[in-house]
Design a protein around this motif. Structure first.
Motif, PDB file in Angstrom:
ATOM      1  N   LYS A  28       0.812  -1.222   0.000  1.00 41.78           N
ATOM      2  CA  LYS A  28       0.000   0.000   0.000  1.00 41.78           C
ATOM      3  C   LYS A  28       0.847   1.274   0.000  1.00 41.78           C
ATOM      4  CE  LYS A  28      -4.361  -1.654   1.590  1.00 41.78           C
ATOM      5  NZ  LYS A  28      -5.213  -1.142   0.543  1.00 41.78           N
ATOM      6  N   LYS A  29       2.184   1.095   0.018  1.00 37.24           N
ATOM      7  CA  LYS A  29       3.103   2.233   0.000  1.00 37.24           C
ATOM      8  C   LYS A  29       2.777   3.241   1.107  1.00 37.24           C
ATOM      9  CE  LYS A  29       5.032   1.244  -4.182  1.00 37.24           C
ATOM     10  NZ  LYS A  29       5.472  -0.107  -3.968  1.00 37.24           N
ATOM     11  N   LEU A  30       2.686   2.720   2.342  1.00 41.05           N
ATOM     12  CA  LEU A  30       2.288   3.553   3.474  1.00 41.05           C
ATOM     13  C   LEU A  30       3.468   4.211   4.184  1.00 41.05           C
ATOM     14  CD1 LEU A  30      -0.459   1.224   4.963  1.00 41.05           C
ATOM     15  CD2 LEU A  30      -0.782   3.276   3.546  1.00 41.05           C
ATOM     16  N   SER A  31       4.645   3.591   4.103  1.00 39.44           N
ATOM     17  CA  SER A  31       5.817   4.151   4.773  1.00 39.44           C
ATOM     18  C   SER A  31       7.054   3.860   3.944  1.00 39.44           C
ATOM     19  CB  SER A  31       5.978   3.543   6.168  1.00 39.44           C
ATOM     20  OG  SER A  31       7.104   4.079   6.814  1.00 39.44           O
ATOM     21  N   LYS A  32       7.889   4.860   3.818  1.00 40.61           N
ATOM     22  CA  LYS A  32       9.126   4.707   3.043  1.00 40.61           C
ATOM     23  C   LYS A  32      10.115   3.790   3.759  1.00 40.61           C
ATOM     24  CE  LYS A  32      12.557   7.436   0.594  1.00 40.61           C
ATOM     25  NZ  LYS A  32      13.011   8.790   0.293  1.00 40.61           N
ATOM     26  N   ASN A  33      10.230   3.936   5.079  1.00 35.62           N
ATOM     27  CA  ASN A  33      11.171   3.150   5.881  1.00 35.62           C
ATOM     28  C   ASN A  33      10.446   2.556   7.083  1.00 35.62           C
ATOM     29  OD1 ASN A  33      13.739   3.904   4.471  1.00 35.62           O
ATOM     30  ND2 ASN A  33      13.044   5.929   5.069  1.00 35.62           N
ATOM     31  N   LEU A  34      10.999   1.457   7.584  1.00 34.27           N
ATOM     32  CA  LEU A  34      10.351   0.733   8.675  1.00 34.27           C
ATOM     33  C   LEU A  34      11.389   0.235   9.675  1.00 34.27           C
ATOM     34  CD1 LEU A  34       7.489  -0.205   9.407  1.00 34.27           C
ATOM     35  CD2 LEU A  34       7.901  -2.258   8.071  1.00 34.27           C
ATOM     36  N   LEU A  35      11.136   0.510  10.943  1.00 31.50           N
ATOM     37  CA  LEU A  35      11.948  -0.039  12.033  1.00 31.50           C
ATOM     38  C   LEU A  35      11.165  -1.190  12.650  1.00 31.50           C
ATOM     39  CD1 LEU A  35      12.890   3.244  13.942  1.00 31.50           C
ATOM     40  CD2 LEU A  35      14.447   1.841  12.592  1.00 31.50           C
ATOM     41  N   ILE A  36      11.870  -2.263  13.008  1.00 33.73           N
ATOM     42  CA  ILE A  36      11.206  -3.395  13.652  1.00 33.73           C
ATOM     43  C   ILE A  36      12.000  -3.782  14.893  1.00 33.73           C
ATOM     44  CG2 ILE A  36      10.529  -5.816  13.410  1.00 33.73           C
ATOM     45  CD1 ILE A  36      10.229  -5.231  10.376  1.00 33.73           C
ATOM     46  N   PHE A  37      11.274  -3.895  16.016  1.00 32.78           N
ATOM     47  CA  PHE A  37      11.871  -4.318  17.271  1.00 32.78           C
ATOM     48  C   PHE A  37      11.064  -5.485  17.807  1.00 32.78           C
ATOM     49  CE2 PHE A  37      12.734   0.244  16.920  1.00 32.78           C
ATOM     50  CZ  PHE A  37      14.117   0.233  16.948  1.00 32.78           C
ATOM     51  N   PRO A 122      -6.640  -9.281  14.070  1.00 33.39           N
ATOM     52  CA  PRO A 122      -5.848  -8.808  12.949  1.00 33.39           C
ATOM     53  C   PRO A 122      -6.363  -7.460  12.451  1.00 33.39           C
ATOM     54  CG  PRO A 122      -7.393 -10.469  12.186  1.00 33.39           C
ATOM     55  CD  PRO A 122      -7.559 -10.355  13.676  1.00 33.39           C
ATOM     56  N   VAL A 123      -5.451  -6.575  12.114  1.00 33.04           N
ATOM     57  CA  VAL A 123      -5.792  -5.248  11.609  1.00 33.04           C
ATOM     58  C   VAL A 123      -6.152  -5.384  10.132  1.00 33.04           C
ATOM     59  CG1 VAL A 123      -4.940  -2.906  11.229  1.00 33.04           C
ATOM     60  CG2 VAL A 123      -4.250  -4.171  13.268  1.00 33.04           C
ATOM     61  N   ARG A 124      -7.289  -4.856   9.764  1.00 28.95           N
ATOM     62  CA  ARG A 124      -7.724  -4.898   8.370  1.00 28.95           C
ATOM     63  C   ARG A 124      -6.890  -3.920   7.537  1.00 28.95           C
ATOM     64  NH1 ARG A 124     -11.913  -3.626  11.134  1.00 28.95           N
ATOM     65  NH2 ARG A 124     -12.496  -1.848   9.878  1.00 28.95           N
ATOM     66  N   PRO A 125      -6.644  -4.236   6.258  1.00 25.41           N
ATOM     67  CA  PRO A 125      -5.834  -3.357   5.411  1.00 25.41           C
ATOM     68  C   PRO A 125      -6.331  -1.912   5.376  1.00 25.41           C
ATOM     69  CG  PRO A 125      -6.185  -5.448   4.310  1.00 25.41           C
ATOM     70  CD  PRO A 125      -7.032  -5.470   5.561  1.00 25.41           C
ATOM     71  N   GLU A 126      -7.644  -1.706   5.290  1.00 20.87           N
ATOM     72  CA  GLU A 126      -8.163  -0.340   5.243  1.00 20.87           C
ATOM     73  C   GLU A 126      -7.977   0.376   6.579  1.00 20.87           C
ATOM     74  OE1 GLU A 126     -11.456  -3.281   6.005  1.00 20.87           O
ATOM     75  OE2 GLU A 126      -9.979  -3.085   4.403  1.00 20.87           O
TER      76      GLU A 126
END
Length: 138
Positions: A28-37, A122-126
Motif C-alpha cells: 500500500k506504499k504507506l511508509s518509506k522506511n520501517l523499524l522493527i523491534f 488482525p488489523v484490516r488493510p483499510e
C-alpha cells in the motif's frame, strides 16, 4: 512516489504478524522506511538514544506497539518511555495493536497520553491505511 509516512515502527515479537504488516505497508506504499523491534527493551533503547540525538537519527511518525512480548512488554515500554520528557515525541503517533479484547486493556490504553488508539489484531488493510493517512495529516 510520495509516501504518507517517512518512517514507521513495529514493536512486536510475532514474526508472522510482522511479515504480514510489513508486506501490507509495502504493497500500500504507506511508509518509506520501517523499524522493527522484537521487544519493548530494544525499542526503548533505540528511542532514548534517538531522542537524545535527534539530528543523528530519525524518529518514527507512527508506532505500532504490541502488548504481550518477552523481555519488556508494551505496558512496560509505555511506562519507561513516559518517564522521559522529550517534546519530539509529540510528533509521533502510537497505536497499541494487540490480540487482547480485554476491556481493561482498552480502557488502560486510553489513560496513556502517548497512545492514540487501541487496534485489535488482525488489523484490516483499510484500517492500517487509515492509521498512516491520519498520521500524515497530524
Amino acid at each position: 512516489m510520495k509516501y504518507p509516512i517517512e518512517l514507521a515502527c513495529i514493536i512486536d515479537d510475532d514474526d508472522m504478524y510482522i511479515s504480514l504488516i510489513t508486506r501490507l505497508i509495502d504493497i500500500k506504499k504507506l511508509s518509506k522506511n520501517l523499524l522493527i523491534f522484537k521487544n519493548g527493551k530494544e525499542a526503548l533503547d533505540y528511542f532514548v538514544r534517538t531522542l537524545q540525538h535527534l539530528e543523528e537519527r530519525g524518529l518514527p511518525q507512527v508506532i505500532l506497539l504490541d502488548l504481550n512480548m518477552p523481555v519488556m512488554d508494551g505496558w512496560q515500554f509505555l511506562t519507561e518511555l513516559g518517564k522521559y520528557d522529550f517534546p519530539a515525541l509529540k510528533e509521533t503517533t502510537l497505536y497499541i495493536v494487540s490480540s487482547s479484547i480485554n476491556p481493561v486493556d482498552i480502557e488502560r490504553s486510553k489513560a496513556i497520553s502517548l497512545v492514540k488508539d487501541f487496534l485489535i489484531k488482525p488489523v484490516r488493510p483499510e484500517e492500517l491505511a487509515n492509521v498512516f493517512m491520519t498520521s500524515e495529516a497530524s
